[in-house]
Design a protein around this motif. Structure first.
Motif, PDB file in Angstrom:
ATOM      1  N   PRO A 179       0.814  -1.218   0.000  1.00  0.00           N
ATOM      2  CA  PRO A 179       0.000   0.000   0.000  1.00  0.00           C
ATOM      3  C   PRO A 179       0.845   1.265   0.000  1.00  0.00           C
ATOM      4  O   PRO A 179       0.336   2.347  -0.178  1.00  0.00           O
ATOM      5  CB  PRO A 179      -0.826  -0.132   1.287  1.00  0.00           C
ATOM      6  CG  PRO A 179      -0.036  -1.052   2.157  1.00  0.00           C
ATOM      7  CD  PRO A 179       0.641  -2.008   1.239  1.00  0.00           C
ATOM      8  N   LEU A 180       2.183   1.117   0.260  1.00  0.00           N
ATOM      9  CA  LEU A 180       3.059   2.299   0.246  1.00  0.00           C
ATOM     10  C   LEU A 180       3.685   2.521  -1.120  1.00  0.00           C
ATOM     11  O   LEU A 180       4.632   3.293  -1.248  1.00  0.00           O
ATOM     12  CB  LEU A 180       4.156   2.142   1.303  1.00  0.00           C
ATOM     13  CG  LEU A 180       3.670   2.267   2.737  1.00  0.00           C
ATOM     14  CD1 LEU A 180       4.830   2.153   3.684  1.00  0.00           C
ATOM     15  CD2 LEU A 180       2.941   3.558   2.962  1.00  0.00           C
ATOM     16  N   LEU A 181       3.135   1.875  -2.117  1.00  0.00           N
ATOM     17  CA  LEU A 181       3.609   2.087  -3.472  1.00  0.00           C
ATOM     18  C   LEU A 181       3.536   3.569  -3.821  1.00  0.00           C
ATOM     19  O   LEU A 181       2.529   4.230  -3.598  1.00  0.00           O
ATOM     20  CB  LEU A 181       2.708   1.290  -4.422  1.00  0.00           C
ATOM     21  CG  LEU A 181       3.092   1.284  -5.901  1.00  0.00           C
ATOM     22  CD1 LEU A 181       4.406   0.537  -6.099  1.00  0.00           C
ATOM     23  CD2 LEU A 181       1.988   0.624  -6.709  1.00  0.00           C
ATOM     24  N   GLY A 182       4.650   4.103  -4.331  1.00  0.00           N
ATOM     25  CA  GLY A 182       4.667   5.501  -4.742  1.00  0.00           C
ATOM     26  C   GLY A 182       4.973   6.482  -3.626  1.00  0.00           C
ATOM     27  O   GLY A 182       4.858   7.695  -3.834  1.00  0.00           O
ATOM     28  N   ARG A 183       5.397   5.996  -2.431  1.00  0.00           N
ATOM     29  CA  ARG A 183       5.680   6.890  -1.294  1.00  0.00           C
ATOM     30  C   ARG A 183       7.172   6.929  -0.962  1.00  0.00           C
ATOM     31  O   ARG A 183       7.556   7.270   0.153  1.00  0.00           O
ATOM     32  CB  ARG A 183       4.900   6.431  -0.057  1.00  0.00           C
ATOM     33  CG  ARG A 183       3.388   6.479  -0.194  1.00  0.00           C
ATOM     34  CD  ARG A 183       2.885   7.863  -0.423  1.00  0.00           C
ATOM     35  NE  ARG A 183       1.434   7.955  -0.382  1.00  0.00           N
ATOM     36  CZ  ARG A 183       0.729   8.881  -0.992  1.00  0.00           C
ATOM     37  NH1 ARG A 183       1.360   9.808  -1.730  1.00  0.00           N
ATOM     38  NH2 ARG A 183      -0.576   8.909  -0.888  1.00  0.00           N
ATOM     39  N   ASP A 184       8.013   6.601  -1.923  1.00  0.00           N
ATOM     40  CA  ASP A 184       9.454   6.564  -1.651  1.00  0.00           C
ATOM     41  C   ASP A 184       9.996   7.907  -1.200  1.00  0.00           C
ATOM     42  O   ASP A 184      10.811   7.993  -0.277  1.00  0.00           O
ATOM     43  CB  ASP A 184      10.205   6.104  -2.900  1.00  0.00           C
ATOM     44  CG  ASP A 184       9.876   4.660  -3.258  1.00  0.00           C
ATOM     45  OD1 ASP A 184       9.367   3.946  -2.377  1.00  0.00           O
ATOM     46  OD2 ASP A 184      10.116   4.272  -4.414  1.00  0.00           O
ATOM     47  N   ALA A 185       9.553   8.985  -1.841  1.00  0.00           N
ATOM     48  CA  ALA A 185      10.068  10.314  -1.489  1.00  0.00           C
ATOM     49  C   ALA A 185       9.673  10.700  -0.071  1.00  0.00           C
ATOM     50  O   ALA A 185      10.492  11.259   0.696  1.00  0.00           O
ATOM     51  CB  ALA A 185       9.544  11.352  -2.481  1.00  0.00           C
ATOM     52  N   THR A 201      -2.031   6.983   7.722  1.00  0.00           N
ATOM     53  CA  THR A 201      -1.756   5.957   8.728  1.00  0.00           C
ATOM     54  C   THR A 201      -0.763   4.934   8.207  1.00  0.00           C
ATOM     55  O   THR A 201       0.154   4.511   8.930  1.00  0.00           O
ATOM     56  CB  THR A 201      -3.067   5.271   9.146  1.00  0.00           C
ATOM     57  OG1 THR A 201      -3.946   6.253   9.705  1.00  0.00           O
ATOM     58  CG2 THR A 201      -2.810   4.181  10.175  1.00  0.00           C
ATOM     59  N   ALA A 202      -0.912   4.525   6.932  1.00  0.00           N
ATOM     60  CA  ALA A 202       0.018   3.544   6.356  1.00  0.00           C
ATOM     61  C   ALA A 202       1.439   4.110   6.325  1.00  0.00           C
ATOM     62  O   ALA A 202       2.406   3.393   6.607  1.00  0.00           O
ATOM     63  CB  ALA A 202      -0.434   3.166   4.953  1.00  0.00           C
TER      64      ALA A 202
END
Length: 846
Positions: free
Chosen positions: A4-10, A41-42
């Motif tokens: 679910p954290l796909l795309g939250r690297d930055a 929350t994730a």
């Protein structure tokens, strides 16, 4: 399943740097914000996991709206072993002691709904721990309005680190939808804006909305006064959700709730209001019971109707209110037309006449979609009607609205069917049906037109009793004269008889209109009378055009005849801008506008207007305009091909009258440009014979110009110039003056030529006929003026070539050899940077 954290690297990298700083002894506070379901929350959970891996002591608290009245509810989660959770000094001391042993990550999710005391405690702790290895992470929802004494800036400080979460991009969604091959990532992004919670809900659903999500949103909005009701109303109104309509639909002032919904990110900050994510709107609608939703759409339809909204927008809501009876909407649905709208109209309580009319209209709408069932529906409805007069009148009304497709064949079969049930005393009704069907059929291809023509003699030989039908008969007589070209005076007389009274329906027929416009257009008073009759028409029988547009085409034709090109252009633009080339009237207007553009020198604008071809009468006008464009662009061979095809099509329809389309005049010029003087002269004399038979000044003057330029007869050209000078046709007068001056000059009579050329130049310039003005102006000015380095002789040869003269004609006129002419032209092409004749006009007069 993808993380679910796909795309939250930055974002994770930014949080990791805060942990690095804490390990160096520098504390910080970070606020993670975003809309509902954006993944706060994730992200905080992933932050906690990383902190634990790096040796941090984690203190986690989750605020809850239902616990916001319990003092210290969050503090107790952060420090469960406090002797007194209200002792801020003890809370600080425990935190400081713990930080000396190991770095601390303190996470408070949904801090915006924390109890007031806990917010005060956090505001107390943050500045005192900022020089210790402590990271405070606060999760807060977007747009939440603080209602107690402690605000988020007071907790986080004036300059906290801030992460405002946005939706995932399309690339991330592509990875997320790998297990859902039926889902288009781009469409998913359009619906949800990349919101992870909404995306997961969308992927679980078969459609583009979720009742469960709608219910959840409704529950979250109930704590804000009126927000849930306004969200529902906005979902119903969709693109019509202006503040006034929202307030009317909800029954209270919607402004405060709108402000809340925009801040919460449910509605976008637009006018009219729209949902930030279409999936949210669809979900709110999915959560509404069907009856409630139908009632809301019914109310919205009425409010829009009262506010004079476009019929199509009102009808859209009527369609969605199927379980609610709306008798007032029947006329509107019929006006909008289309299968779905007419089917909805049949749901209402209707009279026998209205039901039959709508059944027939519905069948015709289905028929236009190539649905054979549509024809059967119309026939069945008319056959089952017990009243033959009602069936005949309904059929007549339908035929009046037909114009394209296979309508003509369908109309003939309907007319035969209903006429068979009528009695001898119904003679006028029979006449009207036959007349209307004839006008429709005669507008089609030559074979259909000739078949329909068999009815013409019967129609004009039978005089109906009704005064309006007598006038319709006069209109037919005018058309008959115009087709055959027998007598302009008689055609005008019949047309004026038809116009002497109130509106008659035949005036709205494209076929009749195509003939009466050139008949009446030679006299401004006559065409104005025709224009007024259309302006006062009760309705527009043409389903493609709004009322009044046919009169605009009529006036534009009169302006074109008189040479007022700017006004003709203005009046033709609205009907052409509808873009519906299935409509005969729009085709006619497009052809006329192309002619106007050609005469104004706007060739690029004319080109897309002459691409259509087909079997309607008006397609001949389009082909004629195409030929004129090619001729103006120095493509004489292509122009001649088009113009001769126009002649063949008119001959097949037995329409020799040059008043309808002056194709011979321009074909004469094309023949001359190709060096075929014999065929040019033959066609010009044929045109003159037909013109004299018709007898109008415009047609005779044009034909005399054709004879004069094809035979180099300045006496005939002089007669044409004098004739047109006494007429209202100023552009034709300018053309006749130009050709007279041109040929006088070629005969060496320069002094006699100059006044005519100057007159042509002044008239053409005043009328915005720029190509003609340039031609006349160049003849007037000293031919020795050089253009871009051309010598005097090169300049003269190039200009004559641009006017359409062949190398042989130029050589004969200038007493040169053809080889010399070819050398001059080659040199001119090289100096002008062009490759041939087709580019000469633009190069010489740009």
């Amino acid at each position: 399943m993808t993380s679910p954290l796909l795309g939250r690297d930055a974002e994770l990298a930014a949080l990791g740097r805060l942990l690095d700083d804490a390990l160096q002894g520098t504390g910080s506070c970070v606020v993670v914000t975003g809309g509902f379901g954006i993944g706060k929350t994730a992200l905080l959970d992933a932050f906690i996991a990383e902190a634990r891996e790096r040796g941090f002591t984690v203190r986690l608290a989750k605020s809850a709206r239902l616990e916001s009245h319990l003092p210290g509810a969050v503090v107790r989660q952060l420090a469960p072993c406090l002797a007194n959770e209200h002792d801020l000094e003890e809370l600080y001391a425990r935190a400081a002691d713990s930080a000396r042993e190991a770095p601390i990550l303190m996470v408070i999710d949904d801090v915006h709904v924390a109890d007031t005391f806990s917010k005060r405690a956090l505001a107390y702790l943050r500045p005192r721990l900022q020089h210790m290895p402590v990271v405070i992470a606060l999760g807060a929802s977007q747009g939440y309005l603080a209602t107690d004494e402690v605000t988020l800036p007071e907790i986080a400080g004036a300059h906290p680190h801030r992460l405002d979460l946005e939706g995932l991009d399309v690339a991330a969604i592509e990875r997320l939808t790998e297990d859902f091959p039926g889902r288009d990532p781009q469409r998913c992004h359009e619906l949800t804006g990349g919101n992870p919670y909404l995306l997961q809900a969308l992927l679980r659903e078969e459609g583009e909305g979720s009742a469960a999500v709608g219910e959840m949103i409704g529950m979250r909005l109930r704590e804000y006064t009126g927000a849930a009701e306004v969200a529902r109303s906005a979902a119903v109104l969709d693109g019509d959700a202006g503040l006034e309509l929202l307030s009317a639909l909800t029954g209270f002032d919607a402004l405060p709730a709108v402000d809340t919904l925009v801040r919460l990110g449910v509605l976008a900050d637009t006018d009219p209001l729209t949902f930030r994510y279409p999936f949210v709107r669809n979900s709110i609608l999915a959560d509404m019971p069907v009856a409630v939703r139908s009632a809301a759409h019914a109310r919205a339809a009425w409010l829009l109707f009262e506010s004079d909204a476009p019929d199509e927008r009102v009808a859209e809501h009527v369609l969605k209110a199927r379980s609610v009876r709306l008798p007032w909407s029947v006329d509107l649905l019929r006006e909008v037309g289309g299968v779905e709208h007419l089917e909805r109209a049949l749901d209402e309580h209707l009279s026998d006449e209205d039901r039959l009319s709508i059944e027939v209209e519905l069948g015709h709408a289905e028929h236009l979609k190539d649905n054979a069932l549509g024809r059967d529906r119309v026939r069945d409805a008319l056959v089952q009607c017990e009243d033959p007069h009602l069936a005949a009148n309904v059929a007549l009304s339908l035929i009046q609205r037909m114009c394209t497709g296979s309508d003509a064949h369908f109309a003939v079969s309907l007319a035969i069917m209903v006429i068979a049930r009528l009695l001898p005393e119904d003679r006028d009704l029979v006449w009207n049906l036959v007349c209307t069907t004839y006008l429709l059929s005669a507008n089609r291809d030559a074979r259909m037109a000739n078949c329909a023509g068999k009815y013409f003699d019967d129609l004009v030989g039978d005089i109906p009793q009704d005064p309006n039908l007598k006038r319709a008969r006069s209109a037919l007589l005018a058309v008959g004269n115009a087709r055959s070209g027998d007598s302009s005076a008689e055609a005008v007389e019949h047309a004026l008889e038809a116009l002497d009274g109130e509106w008659v329906d035949v005036f709205g027929e494209p076929y009749l209109f195509t003939f009466l416009v050139p008949v009446l257009g030679d006299n401004p008073q006559h065409i104005n009378k025709f224009w007024l009759s259309h302006s006062t028409a009760p309705v527009s029988h043409d389903p493609h055009l709004r009322r009044g547009m046919l009169s605009m085409i009529a006036r534009a034709s009169a302006f074109h005849n008189s040479g007022d090109l700017a006004r003709a252009y203005t009046f033709l633009t609205p009907p052409v801008s509808t873009g519906n080339l299935d409509c005969p009237a729009v085709l006619l207007a497009s052809a006329k506008l192309a002619e106007v553009c050609i005469e104004m020198g706007q060739f690029d604008e004319a080109a897309p207007l002459v691409t259509e071809d087909g079997d309607l009468l008006q397609h001949i006008n389009v082909r004629y305009a195409r030929g004129r464009l090619k001729l103006a662009s120095c493509h004489a061979e292509g122009a001649l091909e088009d113009l001769l095809e126009v002649g063949r099509r008119l001959a097949a329809r037995e329409m020799p009258n040059p008043a309808l389309i002056a194709w011979r005049h321009h074909a004469v010029r094309a023949y001359l440009a190709l060096g075929n003087r014999d065929d040019a002269a033959r066609l010009a004399h044929e045109e003159l014979d037909l013109a004299k038979r018709w007898g109008s000044t415009r047609v005779v003057g044009t034909a005399m110009m054709s004879v004069g330029i094809s035979t180099d007869d300045v006496d005939v050209l002089g007669e044409a110039e004098r004739l047109l000078a006494s007429s209202p046709h100023r552009l034709l007068h300018a053309q006749s003056s130009y050709w007279l001056g041109y040929h006088l000059r070629r005969k060496g009579r320069t002094d006699a030529a100059t006044p005519h050329l100057r007159q042509a130049f002044e008239l053409a310039r005043h009328l915005s006929a720029h190509p003609l003005a340039k031609l006349a102006g160049d003849e007037v000015h000293d031919e020795g003026d050089q253009v871009q380095g051309l010598t005097k002789q090169e300049n003269r040869v190039a200009r004559m070539a641009a006017q359409g003269l062949t190398n042989r004609q130029i050589a004969e006129t200038l007493h040169l050899t053809r080889r010399t002419v070819e050398l001059h032209l080659s040199s001119a092409y090289r100096k002008l940077g062009i490759t041939g004749r087709a580019e000469l006009v633009a190069a010489l007069w740009s």
